[in-house]
Write an enzyme that holds these catalytic residues in place. Sequence first.
Site, PDB file in Angstrom:
ATOM      1  CE  LYS A 262       4.833   3.823  11.870  1.00 46.44           C
ATOM      2  NZ  LYS A 262       5.240   3.621  13.270  1.00 46.44           N
TER       3      LYS A 262
ATOM      4  CE  LYS B 222       4.190  -8.025  13.105  1.00 47.98           C
ATOM      5  NZ  LYS B 222       5.474  -8.418  12.565  1.00 47.98           N
TER       6      LYS B 222
ATOM      7  CE  LYS C 140       4.913 -12.580   6.110  1.00 47.94           C
ATOM      8  NZ  LYS C 140       4.976 -12.924   7.544  1.00 47.94           N
TER       9      LYS C 140
ATOM     10  CE  LYS D 272       4.452   2.669   5.012  1.00 48.46           C
ATOM     11  NZ  LYS D 272       4.595   2.389   6.454  1.00 48.46           N
TER      12      LYS D 272
ATOM     13  CD  GLU E 221       8.613  -6.792  11.948  1.00 45.95           C
ATOM     14  OE1 GLU E 221       8.599  -5.555  12.060  1.00 45.95           O
ATOM     15  OE2 GLU E 221       7.916  -7.410  11.128  1.00 45.95           O
TER      16      GLU E 221
ATOM     17  N   GLY F 132      -8.753   4.027   1.261  1.00 43.15           N
ATOM     18  CA  GLY F 132      -7.877   4.079   0.093  1.00 43.15           C
ATOM     19  C   GLY F 132      -8.147   2.915  -0.826  1.00 43.15           C
TER      20      GLY F 132
ATOM     21  CG  PHE G  86      -3.765   2.042  10.954  1.00 45.06           C
ATOM     22  CD1 PHE G  86      -3.352   1.207   9.926  1.00 45.06           C
ATOM     23  CD2 PHE G  86      -2.807   2.562  11.800  1.00 45.06           C
ATOM     24  CE1 PHE G  86      -2.023   0.886   9.749  1.00 45.06           C
ATOM     25  CE2 PHE G  86      -1.468   2.268  11.639  1.00 45.06           C
ATOM     26  CZ  PHE G  86      -1.070   1.422  10.611  1.00 45.06           C
TER      27      PHE G  86
ATOM     28  CB  CYS H 108       3.385  -6.960   7.885  1.00 45.34           C
ATOM     29  SG  CYS H 108       5.149  -6.855   8.244  1.00 45.34           S
TER      30      CYS H 108
END
Length: 438
Positions: free
Chosen positions: A158, A211, A270, A327, A155, A260, A256, A267
């Site tokens: 977001k 992924k 990990k 977020k 997957e 910050g 991206f 995600c």
Amino acid sequence: MKIAIVGTGYVGLVSGACFAEMGLDITCVDTDRRKIEGLNAGVIPIYEPGLEELVRSNMAAGRLHFTTDLRSCLDSVRVVFSAVGTPPDEDGSADLKYVMEVARTFGAHINHYTVLVTKSTVPVGTAQRIKAVIGEELQRRGRSDIAFDVASNPEFLKEGAAIKDFMSPDRVIVGVESERARDIMAKLYRPFLINNFRVLFMDIASAEMTKYAANAMLATRISFMNEIARLCDAVGADVEMVRKGMGSDARIGNKFLYPGCGYGGSCFPKDVKALCHTAEERGCRMEIVRAVEQVNERQKSIVYEKLQQQLGDLSGKTVALWGLSFKPETDDMREAPALVVISRLLEAGAEIRVFDPVAMPECLRRMGNRHIYYAQSMYEAAEGADAVALLTEWKVFRMPDWTRLRETMHDRVVVDGRNIFDKEEILAAGFRYTAIGR
């Protein structure tokens, strides 16, 4: 087509609701009886915009069901998605015990050709382990004649925009080993991609790797910009100007590249750790990816460091934190920078006042209320504070009334951990302002 989805966490529940919306008959399975009872009563265990309405409407239409028993639906489904958790072990590797439990149950109870699709993020080679477990269970039953396929369908959702991402994906990655499985997966996703069929079929190992590689690249861009921001602070440059200059290069693009106070969530942290662990198991060392992780962990303390620079000794000082989730548009605080900032402020003896539109119950669960006041608004959080620190760029924080804040705060320090405020406006209002790389 009837399908089952094992796991009603973020990925499983969103996937189930979206598949049901396209007219499929979906059974979502979870071993957590309380969660399933809650879902059957219309209680959604996670916050995701639009998800509650989608779940309830498809339940009412009879297309979305919830159960604790995978075995009860295996005779009627053609596809089983495994969307269970793969939490990190202490060494950073992905814990696959839940994935293997699904494989064992699948092999122990299927009676016709069925495809088991791994949607959880798993290390390269997991599909072969799943295939072996299913084969062992079929052999133990004396039913090696039953055909099955294993596929990988990672997957790319977001949090905060998961339903849009699922309903209108920029691509769908599918790893298969047979034409039969390929045809089923193509049929499954065709309704989502009618105008532009963007399913990328590949071998399973490549799908599993895609992924991790995608998330590692995005995490790398974030950590790279945070390094640039630190250097901008040191040399007097403005990272916002640098970001615009970089992003205008078509080879780089502008996604991206926002500096910050560090990334978090379920995600990136990990997956970066798991990718490094997989590489080391194969005798490789991911030098860049390892550095990405180290930079990010350091970056989570930058707001605390800037508070210390502005206020000096933080003992007895009151700090208002705006935003707690990792977020906007989610209540997820896994690996959130807020956890690091709160912990360091408490260690320094500060009093903390917090506000987040949805994540305060999660913060209370994780951090308790000792020396932490949970306010009902951003302005209440700032009352009597020596400083306000923005950690999450929720829309509600975009245009504060600085005059109102000036009248209620004890001191006038603003630490902008996401670079969303107008520096000149804040300075004109009489505040001391610091941001990331500005």
